[in-house]
Design a protein around this motif. Structure first.
Motif, short mmCIF file in Angstrom:
data_model
loop_
_atom_site.label_atom_id
_atom_site.label_comp_id
_atom_site.label_asym_id
_atom_site.label_seq_id
_atom_site.Cartn_x
_atom_site.Cartn_y
_atom_site.Cartn_z
N ARG A 116 13.13 16.48 2.97
CA ARG A 116 12.07 16.08 2.04
C ARG A 116 12.32 14.62 1.70
N LEU A 117 11.39 13.77 2.04
CA LEU A 117 11.55 12.34 1.82
C LEU A 117 10.32 11.80 1.11
N LEU A 118 10.54 11.09 0.03
CA LEU A 118 9.46 10.47 -0.73
C LEU A 118 9.73 8.98 -0.78
N ILE A 119 8.76 8.21 -0.35
CA ILE A 119 8.88 6.75 -0.41
C ILE A 119 7.78 6.26 -1.34
N SER A 120 8.19 5.64 -2.43
CA SER A 120 7.21 5.12 -3.40
C SER A 120 7.89 4.07 -4.25
N SER A 121 7.10 3.40 -5.07
CA SER A 121 7.66 2.46 -6.01
C SER A 121 8.23 3.23 -7.20
N ILE A 122 9.07 2.61 -7.98
CA ILE A 122 9.65 3.25 -9.16
C ILE A 122 8.55 3.61 -10.15
N ASP A 123 7.57 2.72 -10.31
CA ASP A 123 6.47 3.01 -11.23
C ASP A 123 5.69 4.25 -10.81
N LYS A 124 5.41 4.37 -9.52
CA LYS A 124 4.67 5.53 -9.01
C LYS A 124 5.50 6.79 -9.16
N ALA A 125 6.81 6.70 -8.89
CA ALA A 125 7.68 7.86 -9.03
C ALA A 125 7.72 8.34 -10.48
N LYS A 126 7.83 7.41 -11.43
CA LYS A 126 7.81 7.79 -12.84
C LYS A 126 6.47 8.39 -13.23
N GLU A 127 5.41 7.87 -12.64
CA GLU A 127 4.07 8.38 -12.93
C GLU A 127 3.92 9.83 -12.51
N ILE A 128 4.55 10.22 -11.41
CA ILE A 128 4.45 11.60 -10.95
C ILE A 128 5.60 12.47 -11.46
N GLY A 129 6.44 11.91 -12.33
CA GLY A 129 7.46 12.71 -12.99
C GLY A 129 8.81 12.76 -12.31
N ILE A 130 9.10 11.82 -11.46
CA ILE A 130 10.41 11.78 -10.79
C ILE A 130 11.21 10.64 -11.39
N ARG A 158 0.82 -1.21 0.00
CA ARG A 158 0.00 0.00 0.00
C ARG A 158 0.85 1.26 0.00
N VAL A 159 1.90 1.26 0.83
CA VAL A 159 2.78 2.43 0.91
C VAL A 159 3.46 2.68 -0.43
N LEU A 160 3.99 1.62 -1.05
CA LEU A 160 4.69 1.79 -2.31
C LEU A 160 3.73 2.14 -3.44
N ASP A 161 2.50 1.66 -3.36
CA ASP A 161 1.52 1.96 -4.40
C ASP A 161 1.08 3.42 -4.34
N LYS A 162 0.81 3.92 -3.16
CA LYS A 162 0.32 5.28 -3.00
C LYS A 162 1.46 6.28 -2.85
N GLY A 163 2.52 5.89 -2.16
CA GLY A 163 3.62 6.80 -1.88
C GLY A 163 3.41 7.51 -0.55
N VAL A 164 4.51 7.86 0.08
CA VAL A 164 4.48 8.59 1.35
C VAL A 164 5.46 9.74 1.23
N VAL A 165 5.04 10.92 1.63
CA VAL A 165 5.90 12.09 1.63
C VAL A 165 6.08 12.55 3.07
N ILE A 166 7.33 12.72 3.46
CA ILE A 166 7.66 13.24 4.78
C ILE A 166 8.46 14.52 4.56
N ALA A 167 7.98 15.61 5.11
CA ALA A 167 8.66 16.89 4.93
C ALA A 167 8.79 17.57 6.28
N GLY A 168 9.91 18.24 6.47
CA GLY A 168 10.10 18.95 7.73
C GLY A 168 11.24 19.94 7.65
N ASP A 169 11.20 20.93 8.49
CA ASP A 169 12.25 21.93 8.58
C ASP A 169 12.72 22.00 10.02
N ILE A 170 14.03 22.01 10.19
CA ILE A 170 14.62 22.15 11.51
C ILE A 170 15.52 23.37 11.47
N THR A 171 15.31 24.29 12.39
CA THR A 171 16.13 25.50 12.44
C THR A 171 16.65 25.67 13.86
N VAL A 172 17.95 25.88 13.96
CA VAL A 172 18.58 26.16 15.26
C VAL A 172 19.07 27.59 15.20
#
Length: 123
Positions: free
Chosen positions: A67-81, A40-54
């Protein structure tokens, strides 16, 4: 609740204690195996984003953007990555490209040396 749980529940009620309620917890992954969740995770993809400032006062010392994207290669190609297709370190052509680059560098060095010797001969 199992049969032994109902006995302990009955004994706590009869002794004046507060009995826990019988609530069932349903999660989105209940009854799913790890493989199902991963699919399910690889099919839909998961995006984790965050900013840390000290910073100290108004002076920013460190800023980290994640910026972290977890997905399958097929899904990544589908969204243009598709950055891995053009990355020389990750492609199968990297060895041949490095070899061609080294040959060109040797050729440039020899041409520069020849140019220096021609300039020296003219002066």
């Amino acid at each position: 609740m199992t049969l032994t749980d109902s006995r302990s529940l009955h004994s706590s009620v009869s002794s004046g204690g507060i009995a826990p309620t019988n609530r069932s917890f349903q999660s989105a992954t209940s009854g799913s195996s790890l493989a199902d969740v991963l699919e399910r995770v690889l099919d839909k993809g998961v995006v984790i984003a965050g900013d840390i400032t000290v910073s100290v006062g108004a002076t920013e010392l460190l800023s980290i953007r994640i910026r972290l994207l977890i997905s399958s290669i097929d899904k990544a190609k589908e969204i243009g990555i598709n950055w891995w297709e053009n990355n020389s370190f990750l492609s199968a052509q990297s060895h041949s490209l490095l070899e061609a680059n080294q040959q060109l560098q040797v050729r440039i060095d020899s041409l520069e040396q020849e140019l220096r010797s021609l300039k020296a001969a003219q002066s």
